[in-house]
Design an enzyme around this catalytic site. Structure first.
Site, mmCIF file in Angstrom:
data_model
loop_
_atom_site.group_PDB
_atom_site.id
_atom_site.type_symbol
_atom_site.label_atom_id
_atom_site.label_comp_id
_atom_site.label_asym_id
_atom_site.label_seq_id
_atom_site.Cartn_x
_atom_site.Cartn_y
_atom_site.Cartn_z
ATOM 1 N N PRO A 11 14.907 73.088 -107.586
ATOM 2 C CA PRO A 11 15.631 72.699 -108.882
ATOM 3 C C PRO A 11 17.226 73.272 -108.587
ATOM 4 O O PRO A 11 18.044 72.157 -109.349
ATOM 5 C CB PRO A 11 14.754 73.246 -109.964
ATOM 6 C CG PRO A 11 13.445 73.648 -109.486
ATOM 7 C CD PRO A 11 13.738 73.871 -108.023
ATOM 8 N N GLU A 30 18.943 64.203 -97.492
ATOM 9 C CA GLU A 30 19.325 64.893 -96.247
ATOM 10 C C GLU A 30 20.826 64.920 -96.330
ATOM 11 O O GLU A 30 21.702 64.647 -95.215
ATOM 12 C CB GLU A 30 18.725 63.888 -95.106
ATOM 13 C CG GLU A 30 17.161 63.933 -95.076
ATOM 14 C CD GLU A 30 16.693 63.781 -93.865
ATOM 15 O OE1 GLU A 30 17.273 63.894 -92.580
ATOM 16 O OE2 GLU A 30 15.391 63.142 -93.740
#
Lengths: 325, 259, 380
Positions: free
Chosen positions: C128, C363
């Site tokens: 998170p 990514e």
């Protein structure tokens, strides 16, 4: 010079493709001053010889033998070769069927001829023929030439117009003997296929089932439509693969090439694999709820709608029409 | 059991076909193993798994044709012959059969499989002509193969339905793509195919002269390519089902006059 | 570098294409709708060797190169974004670092079944409060003498719902930031390891997105991948390889949408003619085709540099950046060409758009890629 046409028949009835090819032979013969002969191979086929005269055959050659009752290639190659060797034609024309496609290669080789299949245009060049034929899944055409001393051509269904028959015309009938030795293959049986009552490649009207028929219930609807129209039922490959119909009903590149007067595609999207087999139909009707389906690009009448709603009404309308006529 | 498969590399006909000035534009096309030949490979691999067999591929073609052979090897065929000769560019069915006749001369096999036609020419002659040259029985358009009592049991899609024909060995069978669903070569298979034997042969290796091939080639010649005439689309009819059917019946009876 | 594929690569392309056309094309739409992880499709992909394309054969891979890997990714993504990301994670994010940093023993135990596709891997980096910023990693592993004890949680984990093995990045030296991160190989059947599905994703919806939760998970000592506290480097080099795969994925998605738009433009009739006759449409089509080609060449160059053993950090980021922004643009144009229909799920282009959009995010966001490229350009 002679042009020889091999007629095709099924259960004692000449196929309409035979008349197309014979009509084309008459046109070709008038261009090169040739004489038109026809040949008929089979068992119990003699009675049909006269009909070939109506379409322009001056002489009809018959090989009528029990060995030719069921199809395997060896006896047909033998019989066809015997007729060709006796008649000595320059050009030999064949309709297209699975049987003819099967025996023609050996015949070409046995007679040292030139062979070209699936011709849709034939022209006399002065010292041979120039033909056109579809290839690459009917996405292209090629033009080929042959001036060989013996040219064997198979003709694509629906490519040539049939002449009006002349019922008064008569032909000389010549019976040929053929010696059948050395049957190399052994025919066992024809596995029953759930073929419709009217054969697909002969039918004047074809109702074709596409992926949109979904299930047996959808198919039943189309069978009913075919029945009231006196049409043959055909299908796309997808429907064959789903197991709903047998492979003998497949229309297209790997199935049958059909040329009916009226084709009604129901839930058929119009993939090129299918259209390669039905693009020669005279009138194409498409019923599909996808207004963007490619079949609409080739359809004369494209009905944008759900076949499950349209077909039942169409069945009623056809019944009504038949009742009144 | 020894099975030979005669194969061909063809343009991928699922792609857009381009023709310019009567010539087929090969630039930009992918070339693949003829789909009907791929079905032959698949079927022989199934027979191999069932009864044991050596599966050999034969291909006439240029350098690029090696890729089609490698695909067959990657699927699981055992070895391959690549017939490559400048005299064999763009040869037709009859010349190809002549070359293959020379190839099979003196070779030992139980049967030969080949596609019922090549996807580029759609001619469907080479297999049957080769059989006749080799004096072998043959059957075309096979949709199923099995063995029984030292015979090949062929199911063939004929005019009336599926015909069952028993073929002695040796013989030749041409296969339909309705026969099976060819396996996709795994990456492992692709890498392994590099190590499988592939022998290159010239016309001289086959003891055949260019003239003998030319004699067959001259029987017919390919002049040019064209695109098929486009069929014009007609009217799209829209509306509710009643309107559609009423309009169609009107058109079919009055305009097209086919009903 | 040769712009023509070699025979291995061409054959790989054919196999990937056949697989995609036969198995993905018919179900991609349904996968998007149901969000079900395509277990059976992944099993088939594994049989074909698609789970460990550039992993040597001795470790169960196909032994092909990175260029082949981009070819496969493009062919798969051309029809199904979800399937392509599942393969991408297993190939580049899990098998990649195991090959590069694993001990011989770890490779045989963990890499081989993953590369063969007998097992599926996932990559646990994002939290998170830690995405592109690894230093914020809260998941921690405490040295208990004969084992590590893992606690914390990871989010947005592709394959999480169905994976067997996870690579997990955890804090092993609190306070040291990036220099205190280590990478662990974690068996997902370990007690204390739980997986919670995450829903509500915009695209690539069948990729098993999950949250991974670790509650006193015992990790054997020998499961430390690479050196202690050197996990940050593993994470970064892994993403370099991963970015090549994402670039190829973006190209595949763009191509899928482009092909549909091209076809549609030829069939759709407006003002009495096919819309492909209009210059406005032609200009869009030519730009779309051109950009896809450009992205492909950039991506294949990065893959080729990787195969040559060169430093490809900048090229991988540039390829991923260019390809992902290109894919968003191309898929968006594909919707435009489809007009109103393109905005509905009756056509595939809206799915391609949704699937492509994430390529600019995961990514490493486009912004991170720009920083990577800039750092290389400026020599920092």
């Amino acid at each position: 010079m002679k042009i020889l046409v091999f007629a095709d028949q099924k259960k004692g009835k000449l196929k309409k493709s035979s008349f197309e090819v014979l009509s084309e032979a008459v046109r070709l013969a008038s261009a090169c001053g040739a004489e038109v002969h026809a040949a008929l191979l089979g068992s119990g086929v003699k009675e049909q010889a006269g009909v070939l005269a109506h379409y322009g055959a001056k002489t009809v050659h018959i090989v009528d033998r029990p060995e030719l009752a069921t199809y395997i290639n060896t006896p047909f190659v033998t019989a066809a070769a015997a007729v060709i060797e006796a008649v000595k034609p320059r050009v030999v024309l064949f309709p297209t069927s699975e049987g003819i496609k099967d025996y023609i290669p050996a015949l070409v080789q046995k007679l040292d001829g030139a062979g070209i299949t699936d011709c849709c245009k034939i022209k006399w060049t002065g010292d041979g023929v120039e033909i056109e034929r579809p290839l690459m899944a009917a996405k292209a055409r090629s033009t080929m030439e042959s001036s060989h001393s013996l040219i064997l051509l198979t003709c694509r269904a629906g490519s040539f117009d049939t002449n009006e028959p002349n019922p008064a015309a008569v032909a000389e009938i010549v019976e040929h003997a053929a010696t059948f030795t050395d049957l190399k293959q052994i025919f066992k049986e024809v596995l029953a296929a759930n073929t419709g009552k009217i054969s697909l490649d002969e039918a004047d009207i074809v109702v074709a089932a596409g992926r949109g028929v979904r299930d047996a219930e959808g198919l039943k609807l189309l069978e009913e439509l075919a029945d009231v129209l006196g049409a043959a039922l055909g299908s796309t490959r997808a429907v064959v693969e789903s197991g709903l119909v047998s492979a003998t009903l497949q229309i297209g590149q790997t199935g049958k090439v059909i040329n009916p007067t009226l084709y009604i595609g129901c839930g058929v999207s119009g993939a090129v694999q299918h259209t390669a087999g039905m693009g020669n139909s005279k009138v194409i009707v498409a019923i599909n709820k996808d207004s963007e389906a490619p079949i609409f690009n080739i359809a004369d009448y494209g009905l944008v709608g759900d076949l499950f709603k349209v077909v039942p009404l169409l069945i009623e309308a056809v019944k009504e029409l038949k009742k009144n006529s | 059991m020894k099975i030979f498969i005669c194969c061909k590399q063809v343009p991928d006909v699922a792609m857009t076909i381009q023709i310019k000035d009567g010539k087929f534009i090969s630039e930009g096309m992918n070339y693949v193993l003829n789909a009907y030949d791929a079905s032959c490979v698949e079927e022989s691999l199934v027979l191999k798994e069932k009864y044991g067999a050596e599966v050999t591929l034969v291909l006439i073609g240029d350098e690029a044709g090696k890729e089609a052979l490698r695909k067959g090897l990657a699927m699981g065929a055992d070895n391959a012959f690549h017939i490559m000769d400048p005299a064999l560019n763009q040869i037709g069915s009859q010349a190809a059969a002549k070359v293959l006749q020379a190839f099979f001369k003196g070779r030992d096999f139980d049967f030969i499989l080949t596609g019922k036609q090549a996807q580029d020419s759609d001619m469907g002659l080479a297999g049957g002509i080769l059989s006749e040259m080799l004096n072998l029985p043959y059957v075309t358009n096979a949709v199923g193969l099995d063995m029984a009592d030292n015979k090949v049991v062929v199911r063939r899609q004929g005019d009336e339905g599926v015909e069952v024909i028993h073929m002695p060995m040796p013989s030749l069978i041409t296969c339909s793509n309705d026969m099976n669903d060819p396996r996709i070569p795994s990456l492992k298979g692709i890498m392994a195919s590099k190590k499988k034997p592939m022998e290159q042969l010239s016309l001289a290796d086959l003891g055949l002269s260019a003239d003998e091939v030319l004699r067959e080639s001259k029987k017919s010649s390919l002049k040019s390519f064209s695109l098929p005439p486009a069929r014009k689309s007609g009217a799209k009819i829209e509306g509710d089902a009643q309107t559609l059917v009423a309009t169609l019946m009107e058109k079919l009876t009055k305009e097209a006059k086919v009903l | 570098m040769n712009v023509e594929f070699n025979q291995d690569q061409k054959l790989m392309q054919q196999s990937a294409r056949e697989f995609a056309e036969k198995f993905l094309k018919p179900v991609a739409k349904k996968l998007d709708e149901t969000q079900e992880f395509p277990v059976e499709l992944i099993r088939k992909a594994a049989e074909l060797g698609f789970m460990g394309v550039a992993i040597p054969e001795e470790y169960g891979g196909a032994g092909m190169d990175s260029v082949s890997y981009t070819i496969m990714m493009e062919e798969i993504a051309r029809y199904c974004g979800s399937t392509s990301v599942i393969l991408s994670v297993n190939n580049s994010l899990v098998c990649g670092p195991l090959l590069k940093y694993g001990t011989e023993e770890q490779k045989h135990k963990w890499l081989t079944p993953l590369a063969k596709g007998e097992k599926l891997g996932c990559y646990g980096l994002t939290e998170p409060n830690a995405g592109s910023d690894c230093a914020g990693t809260k998941t921690n592993a405490v040295d208990k003498g004969d084992h590590w004890l893992l606690n914390g949680a990871k989010i947005f984990i592709t394959n999480g719902s169905n994976a067997d093995t996870a690579l997990v990045f955890a804090n092993t030296d609190p306070g040291k930031g990036n220099k205190g991160i280590s990478c662990f190989i974690v068996d997902m059947k370990s007690p204390g390891f739980s997986v919670k599905p995450m829903h509500g994703k915009m695209g690539i919806r069948a990729s098993g997105l999950s949250e991974l939760v670790f509650e006193d998970v015992v990790v054997p000592k020998e499961n430390l991948l690479g050196e202690l506290n050197k996990g940050f480097k593993i994470a970064m080099t892994t993403l370099d390889g991963g970015r090549i795969g994402i670039a190829a994925q973006a190209i595949g998605l763009a191509r899928g949408a482009f092909e549909e738009a091209l076809q549609y433009s030829k069939e759709r009739v407006q003002f009495g003619q096919a819309i492909s006759n209009f210059q406005a449409i032609q200009f869009m089509l030519s730009d779309m085709g051109m950009k896809i080609d450009a992205a492909r060449i950039l991506t294949q160059k990065a893959a080729w540099m990787k195969d040559m053993g060169q430093n490809y950090n900048q090229q991988a980021s540039a390829a991923k950046l260019f390809a992902s922004e290109m894919a968003t643009w191309v898929t968006n144009r594909a919707i435009q060409i489809h007009g109103g229909y393109g905005y509905t799920n009756e056509y595939n282009v809206e799915r391609y758009f949704r699937d492509a959009r994430v390529c600019e995010i995961y990514e490493g966001t486009s912004e991170i890629q720009r920083l990577v490229v800039a750092a290389n350009l400026l020599g920092r």
